[in-house]
Design an enzyme around this catalytic site. Structure first.
Site, PDB file in Angstrom:
ATOM      1  N   CYS A   1     -22.453  22.033 -37.452  1.00  0.00           N
ATOM      2  CA  CYS A   1     -22.124  21.001 -36.346  1.00  0.00           C
ATOM      3  C   CYS A   1     -20.818  20.618 -36.504  1.00  0.00           C
ATOM      4  O   CYS A   1     -20.185  20.128 -37.772  1.00  0.00           O
ATOM      5  CB  CYS A   1     -23.230  19.598 -36.529  1.00  0.00           C
ATOM      6  SG  CYS A   1     -22.505  18.128 -35.537  1.00  0.00           S
TER       7      CYS A   1
ATOM      8  N   CYS B   1      -2.186   5.243   0.407  1.00  0.00           N
ATOM      9  CA  CYS B   1      -3.153   6.208   1.393  1.00  0.00           C
ATOM     10  C   CYS B   1      -2.660   7.590   1.578  1.00  0.00           C
ATOM     11  O   CYS B   1      -1.615   7.824   1.938  1.00  0.00           O
ATOM     12  CB  CYS B   1      -2.982   5.428   2.839  1.00  0.00           C
ATOM     13  SG  CYS B   1      -4.318   5.874   3.852  1.00  0.00           S
TER      14      CYS B   1
ATOM     15  N   ASN C   1       0.863  -1.348   0.086  1.00  0.00           N
ATOM     16  CA  ASN C   1       0.093   0.112  -0.119  1.00  0.00           C
ATOM     17  C   ASN C   1       0.807   1.245  -0.024  1.00  0.00           C
ATOM     18  O   ASN C   1       1.270   1.729   1.023  1.00  0.00           O
ATOM     19  CB  ASN C   1      -0.826   0.126   1.238  1.00  0.00           C
ATOM     20  CG  ASN C   1      -1.707   1.019   1.258  1.00  0.00           C
ATOM     21  OD1 ASN C   1      -1.736   2.307   0.731  1.00  0.00           O
ATOM     22  ND2 ASN C   1      -2.721   1.056   2.243  1.00  0.00           N
ATOM     23  N   PHE C   2       1.152   1.771  -1.122  1.00  0.00           N
ATOM     24  CA  PHE C   2       1.774   3.057  -1.187  1.00  0.00           C
ATOM     25  C   PHE C   2       0.847   4.014  -1.693  1.00  0.00           C
ATOM     26  O   PHE C   2       1.262   4.981  -2.323  1.00  0.00           O
ATOM     27  CB  PHE C   2       2.912   2.835  -2.648  1.00  0.00           C
ATOM     28  CG  PHE C   2       3.955   1.959  -2.230  1.00  0.00           C
ATOM     29  CD1 PHE C   2       4.482   1.670  -0.892  1.00  0.00           C
ATOM     30  CD2 PHE C   2       4.770   1.270  -2.994  1.00  0.00           C
ATOM     31  CE1 PHE C   2       5.297   0.730  -0.727  1.00  0.00           C
ATOM     32  CE2 PHE C   2       5.960   0.418  -2.899  1.00  0.00           C
ATOM     33  CZ  PHE C   2       6.118   0.187  -1.583  1.00  0.00           C
TER      34      PHE C   2
ATOM     35  N   CYS D   1     -37.789  12.033 -29.785  1.00  0.00           N
ATOM     36  CA  CYS D   1     -37.344  13.690 -29.130  1.00  0.00           C
ATOM     37  C   CYS D   1     -38.688  13.929 -28.326  1.00  0.00           C
ATOM     38  O   CYS D   1     -39.970  13.754 -28.938  1.00  0.00           O
ATOM     39  CB  CYS D   1     -37.038  14.536 -30.131  1.00  0.00           C
ATOM     40  SG  CYS D   1     -37.170  16.521 -29.706  1.00  0.00           S
TER      41      CYS D   1
ATOM     42  N   CYS E   1     -30.681  20.320 -26.164  1.00  0.00           N
ATOM     43  CA  CYS E   1     -29.575  20.434 -26.966  1.00  0.00           C
ATOM     44  C   CYS E   1     -29.432  21.602 -27.515  1.00  0.00           C
ATOM     45  O   CYS E   1     -28.549  22.053 -27.769  1.00  0.00           O
ATOM     46  CB  CYS E   1     -29.991  19.324 -27.751  1.00  0.00           C
ATOM     47  SG  CYS E   1     -31.583  19.456 -28.745  1.00  0.00           S
TER      48      CYS E   1
HETATM   49  C1  LIG Z   1     -13.080   3.759   3.899  1.00  0.00           C
HETATM   50  C2  LIG Z   1     -11.900   3.453   2.944  1.00  0.00           C
HETATM   51  C3  LIG Z   1     -10.623   2.856   3.406  1.00  0.00           C
HETATM   52  C4  LIG Z   1      -9.794   2.398   2.555  1.00  0.00           C
HETATM   53  N1  LIG Z   1      -8.711   1.906   3.140  1.00  0.00           N
HETATM   54  C5  LIG Z   1      -7.373   1.508   2.424  1.00  0.00           C
HETATM   55  C6  LIG Z   1      -6.481   0.857   2.814  1.00  0.00           C
HETATM   56  O1  LIG Z   1      -6.588   0.266   4.076  1.00  0.00           O
HETATM   57  N2  LIG Z   1      -5.629   0.166   2.019  1.00  0.00           N
HETATM   58  C7  LIG Z   1      -5.677   0.530   0.586  1.00  0.00           C
HETATM   59  O2  LIG Z   1      -4.697  -0.130  -0.072  1.00  0.00           O
HETATM   60  N3  LIG Z   1      -6.651   1.155   0.189  1.00  0.00           N
HETATM   61  C8  LIG Z   1      -7.731   1.453   0.815  1.00  0.00           C
HETATM   62  N4  LIG Z   1      -8.749   2.303   0.334  1.00  0.00           N
HETATM   63  C9  LIG Z   1      -8.561   2.346  -1.175  1.00  0.00           C
HETATM   64  C10 LIG Z   1      -9.331   1.427  -1.937  1.00  0.00           C
HETATM   65  O3  LIG Z   1      -8.811   0.110  -1.571  1.00  0.00           O
HETATM   66  C11 LIG Z   1      -9.629   1.546  -3.279  1.00  0.00           C
HETATM   67  O4  LIG Z   1      -8.236   1.770  -3.886  1.00  0.00           O
HETATM   68  C12 LIG Z   1     -10.345   2.961  -3.549  1.00  0.00           C
HETATM   69  O5  LIG Z   1     -11.297   2.915  -2.795  1.00  0.00           O
HETATM   70  C13 LIG Z   1     -10.730   3.019  -5.143  1.00  0.00           C
HETATM   71  O6  LIG Z   1     -11.952   1.805  -5.349  1.00  0.00           O
HETATM   72  P1  LIG Z   1     -13.247   2.138  -5.275  1.00  0.00           P
HETATM   73  O7  LIG Z   1     -13.620   3.469  -6.145  1.00  0.00           O
HETATM   74  O8  LIG Z   1     -13.996   0.888  -5.675  1.00  0.00           O
HETATM   75  O9  LIG Z   1     -13.765   2.707  -3.967  1.00  0.00           O
HETATM   76  C14 LIG Z   1      -9.638   2.467   1.285  1.00  0.00           C
HETATM   77  C15 LIG Z   1     -10.830   3.068   0.570  1.00  0.00           C
HETATM   78  C16 LIG Z   1     -12.009   3.336   1.517  1.00  0.00           C
HETATM   79  C17 LIG Z   1     -13.136   4.070   0.755  1.00  0.00           C
HETATM   80  S1  SF4 Z   2     -21.851  21.049 -32.689  1.00  0.00           S
HETATM   81 FE1  SF4 Z   2     -22.984  19.413 -33.403  1.00  0.00          FE
HETATM   82  S2  SF4 Z   2     -22.354  17.783 -31.834  1.00  0.00           S
HETATM   83 FE2  SF4 Z   2     -21.697  19.493 -31.013  1.00  0.00          FE
HETATM   84  S3  SF4 Z   2     -23.442  20.062 -29.661  1.00  0.00           S
HETATM   85 FE3  SF4 Z   2     -23.826  21.231 -31.743  1.00  0.00          FE
HETATM   86  S4  SF4 Z   2     -25.089  19.822 -32.987  1.00  0.00           S
HETATM   87 FE4  SF4 Z   2     -24.076  18.545 -31.328  1.00  0.00          FE
HETATM   88  S1  SF4 Z   3     -32.193  17.033 -26.053  1.00  0.00           S
HETATM   89 FE1  SF4 Z   3     -32.980  17.767 -28.118  1.00  0.00          FE
HETATM   90  S2  SF4 Z   3     -33.230  16.006 -29.183  1.00  0.00           S
HETATM   91 FE2  SF4 Z   3     -32.839  15.299 -27.247  1.00  0.00          FE
HETATM   92  S3  SF4 Z   3     -35.166  15.297 -26.409  1.00  0.00           S
HETATM   93 FE3  SF4 Z   3     -34.403  17.334 -25.842  1.00  0.00          FE
HETATM   94  S4  SF4 Z   3     -35.080  18.516 -27.666  1.00  0.00           S
HETATM   95 FE4  SF4 Z   3     -35.136  16.488 -28.234  1.00  0.00          FE
END
Ligand SMILES: Cc1cc2nc3c(=O)[nH]c(=O)nc-3n(C[C@H](O)[C@H](O)[C@H](O)COP(=O)(O)O)c2cc1C
Ligand code: SF4
Ligand code: SF4
Ligand SMILES: Cc1cc2nc3c(=O)[nH]c(=O)nc-3n(C[C@H](O)[C@H](O)[C@H](O)COP(=O)(O)OP(=O)(O)OC[C@H]3O[C@@H](n4cnc5c(N)ncnc54)[C@H](O)[C@@H]3O)c2cc1C
Ligand code: SF4
Lengths: 432, 444
Positions: A381, A137, A134-135, A345, A351
């Site tokens: 566009c 945290c 674990n590098f 639509c 949009c």
């Molecule tokens: C509450 C909590 C505690 C964590 N503790 C550790 C830990 O002890 N060691 C570690 O390597 N990573 C730890 N992590 C990081 C997770 O392992 C993981 O890398 C990170 O949450 C990203 O994954 P996710 O988006 O699925 O949560 C922790 C994460 C959370 C939320």
């Molecule tokens: S430029 Fe074209 S792709 Fe970008 S938002 Fe306008 S209509 Fe959509």
């Molecule tokens: S974003 Fe534009 S194309 Fe999509 S539902 Fe609304 S009006 Fe219609």
């Protein structure tokens, strides 16, 4: 039924879904529930030296967005707060009960060879399949010269990796912190140190919100807060990019990657695997919904693979990597245009206002017989996709390649590029 | 919703509180959680169809977004800026034929954003704080007479006061609110909401109401024109339409609006009358409201009789469902031909080339009480005491696009002009816009 089994740096598991080192893997009780539910493996919550650390009360912060809870999750917890011996005994018992699952042990001890040398045999004795360093945290431990304080210095990463390779026969996975400007540097350092694999990402330094009554960052401990580590769905794009970045480096080719960060569904997992991951690790999604999500993770992935004709994970693992290129390698002559399906639509106008105010004035707001009608003006566009992202109706705005009659060409040859490389005059002419 | 429609209870005299409990409330207020979830369903449309469908043009996506961000007070102000009766409109508007009918979520999912309930959430929040969010412009010294303290008159008065004018409202009855107080079904505006809302509106200041001051006998339009810089007429419709059939003056025949008024003002008296078999004649929301309430109060059977089919009814589908799910029977293609002691004679009707034919086939239905709900007409009596009369059109006061009657300085709006549908929200839009027209007239 696709074969989901993996052999990751010599560690086998029946499916690629591992629980990341975190609270879900902190005790035998949780881990047994997870493995019973069907998880392929776990990375045990990070172990450290005794006496165990002490956690504060109030530990998590989260971002809700548009009614969805926990889009982003932030914690100020440290490594395990239980004695080393208790953890080791439980790891041993779990491994014995679930010999077919991957039991990897996360470790974080001070940056001294003796400390690592001391703990490795204890872990080995449990029968665990591997270790993860674990590098990553980003809080609490880093102030003590551990965690991301090590992960941010490539030389330390290399050194500690090397010590571990020397003192254990277990596969060594190095878990990388994303709190660096260039993820390749610690990745290469781990590689040089002899790592069997890397895993990423750990959490990102963050403050999720400020409590406007208490005037303190959340989670608030009494009256104050501190930065924490950010994870959950919000970090997936950052993690995916870092995974891809490592996967596409020729010098690290073949280095197994365990993808982590914001994975909530089988689709997220498929994307990480396509981007080169051999396994994926999950924390927040399990903390949000419980271990039962494994059902859909495995079944969804398998169904999708069946539909695509992929019999094994390696049939599509890394398949997106060659297509992850640098911007200057993109086809500058490619053109795509937005198309509105008028039957779908619902006339919300989103949009139009997005393109009108902030893009290219390419969607006309018309009234036809009193009714609203939104139409793309092809000539204006630029194919930026903004409209298709803001449209609330699935598949109502789709992007379609337009015929330009121009050959494939990149910025490297483009006449507007002062540093362009000489190329055949034909395509340059076509561009001009 | 009301419970216990049991027949056995009809002989029991109930207290006002028990009656209120029996009638219940048609729609319950949203909790903050429900409001947030519902607010998140709004797409924040650009050029939103719902805004166009609201007669007062409330910035619906704007206020819903504010609810979503937790700026509930701001949401209420956005609503009230366009519609000072935003609280009662949230309760009484037939949203299914207004804003919610055209909500893009209706098109997408068949389930619109419940704009009315969100509007109520926001306006309740502000009104409960006892705050008036608007301030008056510097006083102009101009004095305007408003006749009628219904939604149109008070919306006009509020906007005039905001613009700095001094307003006197002349109201025939002892209470303000117009049909909000006397006509709207009790289950739509519970807890004396109509009165509380008027108090809220008046708290802007600059508005005096003279109760028991009907235009007509002593107070004439001529004198108002002489004494004030401008006059607004918001008289509503006060002549109940007659059926024009034999037996209409029998004692068990009552006007539905009058019955609802009794119910709103003297509930125990209305409950005493709600017994046996009740027939309600008509197809609009007055018929629905009268029938449903009389049934809730304990009448044994309640039947609405309408001379055409369900599609032609003035009451919306939602209103028809409401009545039917509360024990009211709706029978179509029946026209009353005579009222008798204890019964009504009805002829079957049908359409021939789009014309309604009353056939010779007659049936009788028992009736202990007959409620007539065949609409109201404009009563020009109050104006007739004046030397100079405004012009009329289609039986109501004629106005131009700027709410001007044919008499200089006299403006009119609401049901008495019938510019749009006879709805509270239309009356509010009229009153508000007429106030601006008056303001322009006064500053010329
Ligand atoms: C509450 C909590 C505690 C964590 N503790 C550790 C830990 O002890 N060691 C570690 O390597 N990573 C730890 N992590 C990081 C997770 O392992 C993981 O890398 C990170 O949450 C990203 O994954 P996710 O988006 O699925 O949560 C922790 C994460 C959370 C939320
Ligand atoms: S430029 Fe074209 S792709 Fe970008 S938002 Fe306008 S209509 Fe959509
Ligand atoms: S974003 Fe534009 S194309 Fe999509 S539902 Fe609304 S009006 Fe219609
Ligand atoms: C039974 C019933 C149910 C209804 N339900 C709904 C509903 O659910 N939703 C909805 O949107 N609309 C409903 N409506 C319609 C709505 O109530 C009216 O459109 C709205 O009240 C019109 O407002 P107004 O100000 O024009 O008239 P009114 O509300 O009729 O107000 C007119 C005011 O003028 C006063 N007045 C009359 N003559 C004089 C005079 N000579 N001198 C002084 N004062 C006078 C009256 O006493 C009254 O206070 C309903 C109507 C009825 C009859
Ligand atoms: S139409 Fe519906 S979704 Fe669109 S702004 Fe109005 S309430 Fe919101």
């Amino acid at each position: 039924m696709a074969d989901l089994s993996v052999n990751f740096a010599g560690i086998r598991s029946p499916n690629p879904f591992w629980l990341a080192s975190a609270p879900p893997t902190d005790k035998e009780y949780n881990v047994v529930r997870a493995l019973r539910a069907g998880w392929g493996g776990v990375v045990w919550k990070t172990l450290g030296e005794d006496p165990p650390i002490v956690n504060v009360s109030s530990r998590y912060g989260a971002i809700s967005y548009g009614g969805s809870r926990v889009m982003g999750f932030n914690n100020i917890e440290l490594i395990t707060d239980r004695p080393l011996a208790v953890n080791l005994a439980e790891i041993k018992s779990v491994k014995r009960a679930f010999p077919d699952r991957a039991i990897v042990v996360s470790l974080m001890v001070p940056c001294e060879e003796a400390a690592w040398k001391a703990i490795l045999p204890l872990v080995e004795e449990t029968g665990a399949d591997g270790i993860e360093l674990n590098f990553g945290c980003p809080h609490g431990m880093s102030e003590r010269g551990m965690g991301s304080a090590v992960g941010q210095v490539p030389d330390y990463v290399e050194m500690v990796t090397r010590w571990c390779k020397q003192h254990t026969r277990m596969p060594v996975i190095v878990k990388l912190t994303p709190n660096v400007t260039d993820i390749l540097q610690p990745a290469r350092a781990a590689h040089r140190g002899g790592a069997d694999a890397v895993s990423l990402i750990n959490t990102i330094m963050s403050i999720v919100s400020v409590d406007l009554d208490l005037m303190a960052p959340t989670p608030v401990v009494g009256s104050m807060g501190t930065h924490g580590g950010y994870c959950g769905p919000a970090v997936k794009p950052i993690a995916l990019r870092m995974v891809g970045e490592i996967a596409r480096q020729g010098d690290m080719a073949g280095l197994p990657i365990s993808g982590i960060g914001g994975i909530s569904t089988w689709r997220d997992a498929a994307e990480f695997i396509a981007m080169g991951s051999g396994t994926v690790q999950i924390c927040t999604a399990a903390m949000h919904h419980g271990f039962r999500i494994i059902d859909d993770l495995t079944e969804g992935l398998s169904n999708w693979m069946d539909g695509k004709g992929y019999a094994r994970l390696r049939d599509f693992q890394g398949k997106a990597v060659p297509n992850f290129v640098h911007w200057e390698d993109l086809d500058i002559n490619f053109k795509t245009l937005a198309q509105i399906d008028q039957d779908l639509c619902i006339q919300c106008g989103l949009c139009h206002i997005a393109c009108e105010d902030t893009a290219h004035q390419a969607i006309a707001a018309l009234r036809v017989d009193g009714g609203r009608r939104y139409e793309v003006i092809d000539e204006e566009c630029v194919g930026c996709n903004l409209c298709s992202h803001v449209c609330p109706v699935d598949n109502c705005i789709t992007m379609h390649p337009a015929e330009t009659g121009l050959p494939f060409a990149t910025w490297k040859e483009h006449p507007n590029n002062p540093l362009r490389i000489a190329t055949d005059p034909l395509s340059t002419k076509a561009l001009a | 919703m009301s419970a216990g429609l049991g027949d056995g209870e009809r002989s029991v005299r109930l207290t006002e509180a028990e009656i209120a409990a029996k009638l219940g409330e048609m729609a319950l207020a949203l909790t903050p959680d429900e409001a947030r979830v519902e607010a998140d369903r709004c797409y924040y449309c650009y050029d939103a169809p719902c805004v166009e469908a609201c007669p007062t043009g409330i910035d619906i996506p704007g206020f819903i977004r504010k609810i979503g961000t937790g700026n509930v007070r701001g949401a209420a102000v956005t609503i009230l800026e366009s519609n000072i009766f935003g609280g009662s409109c949230a309760r009484v508007c037939p949203t299914e034929v207004l804003c919610e009918e055209v909500c893009v979520r209706e098109k997408q999912q068949g389930r619109p954003v419940t704009i009315g309930s969100l509007q109520r959430f926001a306006t309740d929040f502000l009104m409960e704080r006892g705050e008036h969010p608007f301030a008056r412009a510097p006083l102009t010294g101009k004095r305007v007479a408003v006749v009628g303290a219904g939604p149109s008159g008070l919306a006009c008065a509020h906007r005039l006061a905001t613009l700095g004018h001094q307003v006197t409202v002349f109201e025939a009855r002892p209470k303000p609110g117009g049909l909000n107080e006397y006509g709207i079904a009790a289950y739509k505006v519970v807890d004396d909401f109509a009165r509380r809302e008027v108090e809220f509106i008046l708290s802007i200041g600059g508005i005096a109401i003279e109760y028991g001051s009907p235009l007509g006998p002593d107070l004439t339009l001529d004198s108002l024109r002489a004494d004030y810089d401008a006059v607004f007429l918001g008289l509503g419709l006060s002549d109940p339409n007659a059926l024009g059939i034999a037996g209409e003056d029998l004692p068990h025949v009552r006007d539905a609006l009058g019955f609802i008024e009794t119910l709103r003002q003297l509930p125990t008296e209305a409950q005493a009358a709600a017994i046996g078999h009740v027939l309600v004649i008509g197809g609009g929301n007055t018929a629905i409201d009268a029938a449903t309430q009389v049934r809730m109060l304990g009448a044994e059977t309640v039947t609405i009789l309408y001379r055409r089919g369900p599609e032609q009814m003035g009451a919306t589908k939602v209103e028809q469902d409401w009545a039917q799910t509360h024990g009211v029977t709706i029978r179509h293609w029946l026209a009353p031909v005579a009222i008798e002691q204890g019964a009504v004679a009805l002829a079957r009707t049908r359409l021939a080339d789009g014309r309604l034919i009353v056939t010779e086939e007659v049936l009788r239905l028992p009736a202990d009480l007959v409620l007539k709900a065949v609409g109201q007409s404009f009563a020009d009596g109050p104006l007739s005491t004046s030397r100079e009369l405004p012009a009329f059109a289609r039986g109501r006061i004629a106005i131009d696009g700027d709410y001007r009657t044919s008499l200089p300085g006299v403006f009119a709006g609401g049901d008495c002009v019938g510019r749009g549908p006879d709805l509270t929200v239309q009356a509010v839009a009229d009153g508000r816009d007429a106030a601006h027209a008056i303001d322009r007239f006064l500053s010329d």
